[in-house]
Design a protein around this motif. Structure first.
Motif, PDB file in Angstrom:
ATOM      1  N   GLY A   1      40.598  33.249  44.608  1.00 33.96           N
ATOM      2  CA  GLY A   1      39.753  33.987  45.538  1.00 33.96           C
ATOM      3  C   GLY A   1      38.320  34.166  45.083  1.00 33.96           C
ATOM      4  O   GLY A   1      38.026  34.179  43.891  1.00 33.96           O
ATOM      5  N   ASP A   2      37.446  34.287  46.071  1.00 35.58           N
ATOM      6  CA  ASP A   2      36.035  34.545  45.803  1.00 35.58           C
ATOM      7  C   ASP A   2      35.682  36.018  45.946  1.00 35.58           C
ATOM      8  O   ASP A   2      34.618  36.446  45.527  1.00 35.58           O
ATOM      9  CB  ASP A   2      35.160  33.755  46.782  1.00 35.58           C
ATOM     10  CG  ASP A   2      35.167  32.270  46.479  1.00 35.58           C
ATOM     11  OD1 ASP A   2      35.356  31.900  45.309  1.00 35.58           O
ATOM     12  OD2 ASP A   2      34.986  31.477  47.423  1.00 35.58           O
ATOM     13  N   ALA A   3      36.577  36.787  46.579  1.00 35.00           N
ATOM     14  CA  ALA A   3      36.300  38.207  46.802  1.00 35.00           C
ATOM     15  C   ALA A   3      36.342  38.957  45.479  1.00 35.00           C
ATOM     16  O   ALA A   3      36.990  38.539  44.525  1.00 35.00           O
ATOM     17  CB  ALA A   3      37.320  38.794  47.768  1.00 35.00           C
ATOM     18  N   ARG A   4      35.670  40.077  45.444  1.00 38.19           N
ATOM     19  CA  ARG A   4      35.651  40.902  44.244  1.00 38.19           C
ATOM     20  C   ARG A   4      37.016  41.546  44.002  1.00 38.19           C
ATOM     21  O   ARG A   4      37.407  41.784  42.857  1.00 38.19           O
ATOM     22  CB  ARG A   4      34.588  41.981  44.378  1.00 38.19           C
ATOM     23  CG  ARG A   4      34.426  42.804  43.116  1.00 38.19           C
ATOM     24  CD  ARG A   4      33.267  43.725  43.201  1.00 38.19           C
ATOM     25  NE  ARG A   4      32.055  42.932  42.967  1.00 38.19           N
ATOM     26  CZ  ARG A   4      30.834  43.387  43.147  1.00 38.19           C
ATOM     27  NH1 ARG A   4      30.630  44.604  43.571  1.00 38.19           N
ATOM     28  NH2 ARG A   4      29.799  42.618  42.907  1.00 38.19           N
ATOM     29  N   ALA A   5      37.741  41.835  45.086  1.00 37.94           N
ATOM     30  CA  ALA A   5      39.060  42.471  44.959  1.00 37.94           C
ATOM     31  C   ALA A   5      39.981  41.958  46.066  1.00 37.94           C
ATOM     32  O   ALA A   5      39.516  41.523  47.116  1.00 37.94           O
ATOM     33  CB  ALA A   5      38.927  43.987  45.041  1.00 37.94           C
ATOM     34  N   ALA A   6      41.279  42.013  45.803  1.00 34.18           N
ATOM     35  CA  ALA A   6      42.295  41.563  46.757  1.00 34.18           C
ATOM     36  C   ALA A   6      43.133  42.758  47.203  1.00 34.18           C
ATOM     37  O   ALA A   6      43.345  43.707  46.447  1.00 34.18           O
ATOM     38  CB  ALA A   6      43.190  40.512  46.110  1.00 34.18           C
TER      39      ALA A   6
END
Length: 155
Positions: A81-86
């Motif tokens: 993932g590229d998001a900071r958090a999942a």
């Protein structure tokens, strides 16, 4: 939704974090631990239709298949993932927790028990069993720092 900022992206090389979905810090701590251990590879490689103990799943997946699948998807988001958090919402839903249950604070050992009792399937379960296997020994220590002999041990 219109007007909402895009999700924050993680910095290059930084790990993906986990959102606290209410009172799920206990779950996040366990997930981070499992993610950093060799069981991660077994979860990422798990296939419900492979030969052996991961035989073809029934038409309606059982709770353990759902949990294993959601855990696998979450770990994939943590790796790719590229998001900071999942988010852990889908995993929490796979546990069967909803409403107040999902917001109820639990002990991390209780959460591990959920995974061990009904949460993992096939090769992912075998990897967790191997990781957590062993013998538990209770050791008592006196106030003076000495230990009484265990049963069968010479005094």
């Amino acid at each position: 939704m219109p007007g909402q900022p895009p999700p924050a992206l993680r910095a290059p090389g930084a790990p993906v974090g986990l959102y606290n979905e209410g009172a799920t810090c206990y779950l996040n701590a366990l997930l981070q631990l499992l993610f950093m251990l060799p069981v991660r590879e077994a979860i990422l490689k798990w296939r419900p239709d492979a030969s052996g103990d991961d035989a073809s799943p029934p038409a309606a997946p059982s709770a353990d298949l759902k949990i294993t699948g959601e855990l696998q998807r979450l770990f994939a988001r943590l790796v790719l993932g590229d998001a900071r958090a999942a988010s852990t919402r889908d995993l929490v839903a796979a546990f069967g927790w909803s409403g107040a249950e999902a917001l109820e604070q639990q002990d991390v050992s209780e959460c591990l028990n959920v995974l061990c009792d009904r949460g993992l399937h096939g090769s992912a379960r075998a990897a967790l069993d191997e990781l957590c296997g062993g013998t538990t020994v209770t050791v008592l220590e006196r106030k003076d720092g000495t230990r009484p002999p265990r049963s069968g041990e010479p005094a």
